[in-house]
Scaffold this motif. Structure first.
Motif, mmCIF file in Angstrom:
data_model
loop_
_atom_site.group_PDB
_atom_site.id
_atom_site.type_symbol
_atom_site.label_atom_id
_atom_site.label_comp_id
_atom_site.label_asym_id
_atom_site.label_seq_id
_atom_site.Cartn_x
_atom_site.Cartn_y
_atom_site.Cartn_z
ATOM 1 N N LEU A 42 0.838 -1.189 0.000
ATOM 2 C CA LEU A 42 0.000 0.000 0.000
ATOM 3 C C LEU A 42 0.881 1.250 0.000
ATOM 4 O O LEU A 42 1.789 1.379 0.825
ATOM 5 C CB LEU A 42 -0.903 0.016 1.235
ATOM 6 N N ILE A 43 0.618 2.133 -0.953
ATOM 7 C CA ILE A 43 1.314 3.413 -0.986
ATOM 8 C C ILE A 43 0.262 4.520 -1.055
ATOM 9 O O ILE A 43 -0.867 4.299 -1.491
ATOM 10 C CB ILE A 43 2.284 3.549 -2.180
ATOM 11 N N TRP A 44 0.649 5.710 -0.602
ATOM 12 C CA TRP A 44 -0.204 6.889 -0.701
ATOM 13 C C TRP A 44 0.485 7.865 -1.634
ATOM 14 O O TRP A 44 1.677 8.126 -1.501
ATOM 15 C CB TRP A 44 -0.421 7.527 0.668
ATOM 16 N N MET A 45 -0.271 8.401 -2.574
ATOM 17 C CA MET A 45 0.262 9.363 -3.532
ATOM 18 C C MET A 45 -0.495 10.673 -3.376
ATOM 19 O O MET A 45 -1.644 10.689 -2.956
ATOM 20 C CB MET A 45 0.106 8.834 -4.960
ATOM 21 N N ARG A 46 0.139 11.758 -3.731
ATOM 22 C CA ARG A 46 -0.476 13.082 -3.644
ATOM 23 C C ARG A 46 -0.589 13.656 -5.046
ATOM 24 O O ARG A 46 0.414 13.824 -5.735
ATOM 25 C CB ARG A 46 0.367 13.994 -2.777
ATOM 26 N N LEU A 47 -1.824 13.940 -5.470
ATOM 27 C CA LEU A 47 -2.051 14.552 -6.770
ATOM 28 C C LEU A 47 -1.713 16.030 -6.694
ATOM 29 O O LEU A 47 -2.308 16.761 -5.915
ATOM 30 C CB LEU A 47 -3.514 14.407 -7.201
ATOM 31 N N GLU A 48 -0.761 16.473 -7.486
ATOM 32 C CA GLU A 48 -0.423 17.894 -7.576
ATOM 33 C C GLU A 48 -1.215 18.534 -8.708
ATOM 34 O O GLU A 48 -1.587 19.681 -8.632
ATOM 35 C CB GLU A 48 1.077 18.072 -7.813
ATOM 36 N N GLY A 49 -1.457 17.769 -9.761
ATOM 37 C CA GLY A 49 -2.236 18.250 -10.904
ATOM 38 C C GLY A 49 -3.579 17.534 -10.925
ATOM 39 O O GLY A 49 -4.209 17.342 -9.894
ATOM 40 N N GLU A 50 -3.983 17.079 -12.113
ATOM 41 C CA GLU A 50 -5.274 16.401 -12.256
ATOM 42 C C GLU A 50 -5.165 14.888 -12.250
ATOM 43 O O GLU A 50 -6.165 14.205 -12.081
ATOM 44 C CB GLU A 50 -5.960 16.856 -13.543
ATOM 45 N N GLU A 51 -3.965 14.329 -12.478
ATOM 46 C CA GLU A 51 -3.840 12.871 -12.429
ATOM 47 C C GLU A 51 -2.444 12.456 -12.005
ATOM 48 O O GLU A 51 -1.488 13.218 -12.093
ATOM 49 C CB GLU A 51 -4.259 12.204 -13.734
ATOM 50 N N ILE A 52 -2.379 11.204 -11.545
ATOM 51 C CA ILE A 52 -1.115 10.612 -11.121
ATOM 52 C C ILE A 52 -1.168 9.129 -11.467
ATOM 53 O O ILE A 52 -2.242 8.527 -11.488
ATOM 54 C CB ILE A 52 -0.853 10.844 -9.618
ATOM 55 N N THR A 53 -0.018 8.542 -11.763
ATOM 56 C CA THR A 53 0.068 7.135 -12.123
ATOM 57 C C THR A 53 0.897 6.399 -11.084
ATOM 58 O O THR A 53 1.970 6.851 -10.709
ATOM 59 C CB THR A 53 0.697 6.969 -13.521
#
Length: 73
Positions: A42-53
């Motif tokens: 499990l990882i957590w990502m932070r969207l800076e724009g409109e999408e993230i991969t």
């Protein structure tokens, strides 16, 4: 999946390389575990724009229109 266009810690979507799956989300903090028992940690990502991969499974998360005003946390 290797991608020369890294944005922070997650790659941008690359046509023909990245999975076609796009998941609409309503928060800028996005968890990903690859789905199912054969996923990834499990990882957590932070969207800076409109999408993230996701750098593990290449799932793309797209911020829903009007969502994501959770920058105050």
């Amino acid at each position: 999946m290797r991608d020369p266009n890294f944005t922070g810690y997650a790659p941008n979507r690359v046509p023909g390389v990245t999975a076609e799956e796009v998941i609409e989300v309503f928060s800028r903090h996005v968890p990903c575990d690859g789905g199912g028992t054969l996923g990834h940690p499990l990882i957590w990502m932070r969207l800076e724009g409109e999408e993230i991969t996701c750098p593990y499974c290449s799932r793309t998360f797209h911020l829903a229109p009007g969502a994501g005003d959770d920058g105050h946390h």
